[in-house]
Design an enzyme around this catalytic site. Structure first.
Site, PDB file in Angstrom:
ATOM      1  N   SER B 149       0.165   4.091   2.736  1.00 51.70           N
ATOM      2  CA  SER B 149      -1.106   4.333   3.090  1.00 51.70           C
ATOM      3  C   SER B 149      -1.430   5.871   3.314  1.00 51.70           C
ATOM      4  O   SER B 149      -0.890   6.733   2.516  1.00 51.70           O
ATOM      5  CB  SER B 149      -1.594   3.533   4.200  1.00 51.70           C
ATOM      6  OG  SER B 149      -2.927   3.382   4.506  1.00 51.70           O
ATOM      7  N   ASP B 401      -4.833  -4.623  -3.394  1.00 54.22           N
ATOM      8  CA  ASP B 401      -5.036  -3.365  -2.647  1.00 54.22           C
ATOM      9  C   ASP B 401      -6.273  -2.614  -2.949  1.00 54.22           C
ATOM     10  O   ASP B 401      -6.170  -2.147  -3.957  1.00 54.22           O
ATOM     11  CB  ASP B 401      -3.904  -2.739  -2.251  1.00 54.22           C
ATOM     12  CG  ASP B 401      -4.136  -1.683  -1.138  1.00 54.22           C
ATOM     13  OD1 ASP B 401      -4.857  -1.774  -0.334  1.00 54.22           O
ATOM     14  OD2 ASP B 401      -3.286  -0.480  -1.211  1.00 54.22           O
ATOM     15  N   HIS B 426      -1.621  -3.978   0.152  1.00 49.15           N
ATOM     16  CA  HIS B 426      -1.548  -2.766   0.666  1.00 49.15           C
ATOM     17  C   HIS B 426       0.191  -2.671   0.928  1.00 49.15           C
ATOM     18  O   HIS B 426       0.854  -3.074   1.847  1.00 49.15           O
ATOM     19  CB  HIS B 426      -2.129  -2.431   1.979  1.00 49.15           C
ATOM     20  CG  HIS B 426      -2.608  -1.079   2.282  1.00 49.15           C
ATOM     21  ND1 HIS B 426      -2.835  -0.228   1.220  1.00 49.15           N
ATOM     22  CD2 HIS B 426      -2.508  -0.327   3.509  1.00 49.15           C
ATOM     23  CE1 HIS B 426      -3.221   0.968   1.970  1.00 49.15           C
ATOM     24  NE2 HIS B 426      -2.806   1.003   3.164  1.00 49.15           N
TER      25      HIS B 426
END
Lengths: 468, 468
Positions: B149, B401, B426
């Site tokens: 991320s 995601d 994710h």
């Protein structure tokens, strides 16, 4: 005997025509604690600019008024027509008229603290991005960056850190390795010494002996007065501090002469004749003289540096070089990020022996500017010798130039290359073409042009591929 | 029907053993106006470390307590033994316990302003340089950086900006293109929607209709009370502001469910069952119901998110995810450098329509934090899509995601590559191996390991060459 008039220099300066612009710049690009802006100067010439995608030649301004660099970077002006390039000179923050906090800029760290190479490069990113959006036809133009000395360091670092902004860099006499643990501190003085020694066998010896002569002569009040008079000092020496200032001045003079040892008259650090080291050394012939005689002789050599024009009424040891090279700014940088260790032993070099003492240096910096030096900052940020992941940089160095000791003198990779100019002083290759140029600098410039051509070609090929 | 106990999760966490250390860090790496220091936390495991030059695996901590990331980055722990790696997790400044100004850290820009990705990366440079000098056998160790991320963005940017410090980067689900003019603002919500729609045809429709249902039900005082009661809110809604908070919470819940749609139970953003989107959607079956019935049904789905453990006594819309993911810090970053445009139309996505309004956004940021957003900062600094001069980066993205819309989804070059995991949410690849892992994530991890191996091999070859 060298005879030169200054008129040729002046007409050269006039030959570079540019317009002056100003950009509203962020004081701090990396944080939000200070959201102030300031006005930054840059110069533009579009005389040879091809609006259909001609390249941008960007000079990464260094420690001085940008007009000084515009006038002493003839190479960029010389080659702009054949590349149809837009020429831009960016003024480094805290120099010239680009003072973030006006008169207060150096008063305390909260104002002076934003004078770093990282902030300067981020300035140039913003200016170039703005220009590409604002100038019709420049949107996709490749950017080649140039710089000499600290400007060369900036040019190299610009490509290393922002390869999406500049497609290649000509980094002339860029001592990116003149830092702690990267280059021995005594090498620099040894190259200065070699330059003088190669001019005449006695020359380096006269200078080497002058330090003791100064110390012995100025040890008395009368001696200080005598030397002040003999050397036509603007202010007579009274204190040991004054003597130290004079010796610091001399250290700089010999260094600057080696740096500016060009084969033709030039006005970079000071107005100087062709081959100034040779000219100075022609005055320094008898190292066996007693102190006062030796110092009188030294003054004859010194005169070449401080009064080549014949206009100087007196010698001012507080003025080491062209006023447009701002000592204050560089002193601050040298006390913060640009901590470059120098040391002298008076044996392998011609200087007064002086060890490198970081602790003492840091103390002095803290006293002067209220800052703690960060000797490893540039190395952490830019990698020191570990630059093999970079691309498209030419590091050029002249072997007469003491700064070559901190330069990249080997081919790092096929696209990060070293160009060595045996007869070159400090970034000779960046200067305008001159009939007295040695063949080695002509070859260096040809190589640099070939690299620029290939970087621009690769750039357009990539653009082509992305559209397909 | 999914049955899971939390004990397996807890024992996994216990399985990662590390020691906690602290480093005295500079507040400002790029200037000298602020010379303060602070204490930064990092975690180390040398369990599998080979002192004879084993690599360092460095997780570039992102927006939260570093222990959260240590517990949710099983891939690094899984592969450390075969690489004999030293494992280091660095805590991002302004998160966890690494607060530069303690309680005052977010009080005003003079304290909060140093929360930027540039400063965070420079922190990691200093920590790694220190560790290499301090840990016996680590001097020459290659460093591979990992992140998911925002941590993945940091990992990629770390390699881009400091290739002399990290030899390669695994950037998982790193939306480095989720910025102005780089990615259309509506793509993100469309992927969330596709995830729910693929679970059941009715599911996305129930959510899409819920916004109007909430608006109509809460338009009266009684309605607010009814919904507060029906949804077991910790604090009953009284104002329109409360309704807005609830809707913002829901927007986050649906987004988080899509992000955390893992094929096994996990505790990343919240404790969740396997395939949580499917589990939620199994509750949302009848979009034709009248508003109150639809909202009651929605609550059954919502419960999967906020009360999977059965421990929650009430629903707190102020608590969007794991408390260790610090909203305040990320809110500040989103208001300064990480300005990521999102917009929804309620047609191609299941969210309440909301345009992207930078002006309004900037106003709000200035009100909240006293800062002006710089929407192009990251792009200027790191290059946006122009990263072809970089090397040794794997960008991995899962197609479940929503952040993949801002990811690098193409091979930039032979050494900056994209790995796509069709069944991945994710940064699934960064999580520990699980029997429920789809084959695509196993393949992604094999590829990532192969790249790491090749980066380390190249590094040692270069070391060898330099010694010859």
């Amino acid at each position: 005997m060298v005879v030169v008039t200054l008129s040729s220099l002046l007409s050269t300066c006039d030959a570079y025509k540019y317009k002056t612009y100003f950009y509203q710049q962020k004081v701090d690009h990396f944080s939000f604690a200070n959201q102030d802006n300031f006005i930054q100067r840059y110069l533009i010439s579009d005389e040879h600019w091809d609006r259909r995608g001609g390249p941008i030649f960007f000079y990464a301004g260094n420690e001085g008024d940008i007009t000084l660099f515009a006038e002493n970077t003839g190479f960029v002006w010389d080659i702009a027509p054949e590349f149809n390039a837009l020429v831009v000179f960016g003024e480094h923050r805290y120099y010239g008229v680009s003072l973030p906090y006006g008169n207060k800029s150096f008063s305390e760290p909260k104002y002076s603290g934003y004078l770093t190479s990282e902030q300067a490069l981020a300035d140039y990113v913003d200016i170039l991005t703005y220009l590409k959006s604002a100038i019709r036809g420049a949107q996709k133009s490749p950017v080649i960056t140039f710089g000499g000395s600290y400007g060369g360091m900036l040019a190299a670092w610009f490509r290393i850190k922002y390869p999406h902004v500049v497609q290649g860099a000509i980094a002339a006499s860029a001592p990116i390795l003149q830092f702690t643990d990267l280059t021995p501190c005594d090498k620099f003085g040894q190259v200065v010494t070699a330059d003088f020694a190669s001019a005449s066998s006695e020359c380096a010896e006269v200078i080497r002996k002058s330090w003791a002569a100064i110390n012995s002569v100025t040890s008395s009040v009368e001696g200080k007065a005598w030397l002040s008079n003999a050397w036509k000092l603007c202010q007579p020496m009274r204190t040991e501090e004054d003597v130290k200032t004079l010796k610091d001045y001399l250290t700089n003079v010999w260094t600057n002469l080696a740096m500016a040892d060009y084969p033709y008259p030039a006005n970079f650090l000071a107005p100087l004749p062709a081959n100034p080291v040779k000219v100075v050394c022609s005055q320094l012939t008898a190292s066996g003289h007693p102190p006062k005689t030796l110092l009188e002789e030294l003054f004859a050599g010194l005169t070449v540096y401080f009064n080549f024009t014949g206009q100087a009424k007196c010698l001012n040891p507080d003025q080491q070089a062209d006023v447009r090279l701002d000592d204050k700014g560089w002193d601050f940088q040298a006390c913060t990020e640009m901590v470059m260790p120098f040391c002298y032993d008076g044996k392998q070099d011609l200087f007064e022996p002086a060890p490198w003492d970081l602790q003492q240096y840091a103390k002095e910096c803290n006293r002067k500017f209220g800052v703690q030096p960060r000797p490893f900052m540039a190395q952490y940020m830019y990698g020191g010798k570990l630059i093999n992941a970079a691309s498209n940089i030419v590091f050029s160095n002249g072997l007469l130039d003491p700064w070559s000791t901190g330069g990249v003198m080997w081919n790092v990779s096929s696209s990060v290359v070293s160009v060595i100019i045996p007869e070159g002083a400090h970034h000779l290759d960046l200067r305008g073409a001159d009939p007295a140029d040695p063949p080695s600098v002509l070859k260096a410039r040809r190589l640099e042009k070939a690299f620029i051509t290939s970087w621009i070609r690769s750039y357009w090929e990539e653009q082509q591929q992305q559209q397909e």
